[in-house]
Design an enzyme around this catalytic site. Sequence first.
Site, mmCIF file in Angstrom:
data_model
loop_
_atom_site.group_PDB
_atom_site.id
_atom_site.type_symbol
_atom_site.label_atom_id
_atom_site.label_comp_id
_atom_site.label_asym_id
_atom_site.label_seq_id
_atom_site.Cartn_x
_atom_site.Cartn_y
_atom_site.Cartn_z
ATOM 1 N N ASP A 316 0.999 -1.012 0.100
ATOM 2 C CA ASP A 316 -0.063 0.157 -0.005
ATOM 3 C C ASP A 316 0.770 1.201 -0.019
ATOM 4 O O ASP A 316 1.521 1.497 1.076
ATOM 5 C CB ASP A 316 -0.910 -0.130 1.074
ATOM 6 C CG ASP A 316 -1.883 1.186 1.060
ATOM 7 O OD1 ASP A 316 -1.971 1.892 -0.005
ATOM 8 O OD2 ASP A 316 -2.683 1.366 2.325
ATOM 9 N N CYS A 349 -9.632 8.792 -9.537
ATOM 10 C CA CYS A 349 -10.886 9.513 -9.267
ATOM 11 C C CYS A 349 -11.221 10.609 -10.257
ATOM 12 O O CYS A 349 -10.314 11.662 -10.055
ATOM 13 C CB CYS A 349 -11.173 10.048 -7.915
ATOM 14 S SG CYS A 349 -11.299 8.871 -6.683
ATOM 15 N N GLU A 560 -29.237 -22.800 8.300
ATOM 16 C CA GLU A 560 -28.363 -23.070 9.352
ATOM 17 C C GLU A 560 -27.417 -24.457 8.867
ATOM 18 O O GLU A 560 -27.504 -25.085 8.129
ATOM 19 C CB GLU A 560 -29.137 -23.784 10.481
ATOM 20 C CG GLU A 560 -28.589 -24.264 11.717
ATOM 21 C CD GLU A 560 -27.438 -23.122 12.172
ATOM 22 O OE1 GLU A 560 -26.571 -22.902 11.711
ATOM 23 O OE2 GLU A 560 -27.822 -22.646 13.563
ATOM 24 N N HIS A 628 -29.098 -17.766 11.327
ATOM 25 C CA HIS A 628 -28.997 -18.844 12.331
ATOM 26 C C HIS A 628 -27.573 -18.596 13.099
ATOM 27 O O HIS A 628 -26.794 -17.895 12.413
ATOM 28 C CB HIS A 628 -29.358 -20.226 11.698
ATOM 29 C CG HIS A 628 -30.445 -20.510 11.118
ATOM 30 N ND1 HIS A 628 -31.427 -20.994 11.508
ATOM 31 C CD2 HIS A 628 -30.757 -20.243 9.674
ATOM 32 C CE1 HIS A 628 -32.356 -20.891 10.832
ATOM 33 N NE2 HIS A 628 -31.936 -20.350 9.426
#
Length: 698
Positions: A316, A349, A560, A628
């Site tokens: 990064d 961007c 489940e 569940h």
Amino acid sequence: MSQRPPQSEPAQTEDDHATQHRQSAPSKFGDDNFLPPPPVPRQNALGSNSHRACLSDTPATTAPNSPKMPPRRQDSGLSSSSTRSRPTTLDIPGLTKSKVSPDGRIAQRDVGSKLVIVMVGLPARGKSYVTKKMARYLNWLQHDTKIFNVGEKRRVATTASAKPTPNAHSGEISFPDFDHMRQITPASLDHMLNQRPLLDSPTPTAKVLVNGMLPSDHLGTGDLPPPALDVLGPSDVDPGLQTCMVDGHYATYVPDTGTPTTNGNEASHDHMDHSASFFDPDNTEAAGLREQLAMETLDELLDFLLYQNGSVGIFDATNSTLDRRKNIVNKIRQRAGPELGVLFLESQCLDDNLLESNMRLKLSGPDYKDQDPGIALADFRKRVALYEKAYVPLGEYEEKNNMSYVQMIDVGRKVVSHQIRGFLSAQTVYYLLNFNLSPRQIWITRHGESYDNVSGKIGGDSDLSPTGLAYASALTRFIHSERKAWDIRQQDRAASTHFPPQAGDTTPPNPEYIAQGDGDGGHTSKSFCVWTSMLKRSIQTAQYFDEDDFDIKQMRMLDELNAGAMEGLTYDEIKNKHPAEYEIRRKDKLHYRYPGAGGESYLDIINRLRAVIVEVERMTDHVLLVGHRSVARVLLAYFKGLKREEVADLDVPLGTLYMMEPKPYGVDFKAYRYNPRTDWFDHVPDYQLRRATIFTAA
């Protein structure tokens, strides 16, 4: 290579299921002679102490090691002894296994199946956000993934080197943030410099040490590395100051007075703070430090993949220049050979509103904490402009050299991929195609109490008890109320957003790409989905929701965990009738598969919930998942980034409702508990997920 400490035996907990245990047989390749050579210890810009080895946003892996295998194998044919590349196919814990990988994880020797993801992009393009989400997803899928953030290392290094504090009595230089760093006096500096032959005279630009050492042409055959202190040359800011390195740390020294620079002399360390000037490519001293820190961070990443059973390492940093990316590839190939996968991932961007939102979010980061937002934003814009001087997007060079890359534009509005090779690369790209930054709420709860819960039986398909029906009714009313309250908060937030930011602003907007025609960028009410399993107790819990206001859907993926031959038994019955199975399950619930037709393990639940997770990440609407115990555990483990050993024992009682709201820097998490006396939900302040400690029948 060091082995992981033995895991402590998990405490007894209740669960809806058990799974058939698969023991991993000892590998005949377990001899240490097959291991790659151990990594050579290196001095780095943060010192050589082991506790400063690496900085990461991800927790340490907790999985058992795969069998120790050589990184490559010889052809078994008689005609040739040359090495060949191993095939790189899918490895999925719980769904695949082989002699070298009985647990389905990537074996250490299969370097070609591992992956380095190299982030690329200018600041405020969402790189760190993307890396954290990718690491969370891949770790949840049981692929050991770790983030290596150059910015974090840079902040530590510049803090250590930029602000040495002199002792008023002794004149020694001390670094208060790092008590392990060496203290220097003028006399000790002369003494250390006289302990070895002087090198060439210092030049006006800094001489950057490579991995804490001088270049090899300064060393004779068999020589040890030189002492850690080296005079690097006059400072770029003030030629009257000397820059030196002590144990891999930069410091500024005034040779004519023997006095170190102090915080009061701003000119002496402006180039080492976090302001925009530190990122100026013309600042050769700072550029040298940033490059060295980047290569040291990359070394730590490669150590993780080659020697620590890692599967994916995420590098990064901005990596915005072509020269930096060439250096990265060269180092990877020098250390790991041609097989290790490399995927460049660039975030761009182009939408102005999205970019403005990203920049606003940067102001709350560590570089600008507690600063005036207007001044901080101006400095950050200057930093971005300096990066743009040398910025080269991915594209022409990578395509000419058949390199794998992905470009994400405006948070997934457009995705460009090139030469995607390997299972992990394909899984990464698939995930990137399906997530967004839209503000929304994700609710998770277990079904209401069923008759099987009352009797303590696991599995089955019973109806809700009267208590369960009361929970279902209250859940519907509470969700309806919270939906309205969220809309009001979002409207207030939109009304208080300022561009440019004003002093006192504390609630930057979520960065979100809004297509033309979708509105003016203000808040609009979102749809709300309610998803249940296909079992009656889950369906009945959602029966009071109005389908005109909520989109209700049943999903078999939310069923489940199947208990196989032991469906309908109580835990006491399992313990008495099947003591061996009970004990095996207690020791390793994550990998344990229930015997009998249809029996499942928690790894099976993870794999069948993958489609649900991707859909939740893709959608921009609110969602309530009524599941569940095992399903709720696995879902919460994903959104909260829990460790592997915490998943199967997570305490998820009936009557508890969990809310997650994605944020640019993580997930806001709240818990509510149903109160039968008020027939409403009480907020539980500072709620922390924890592991259950005893078996119960609920």
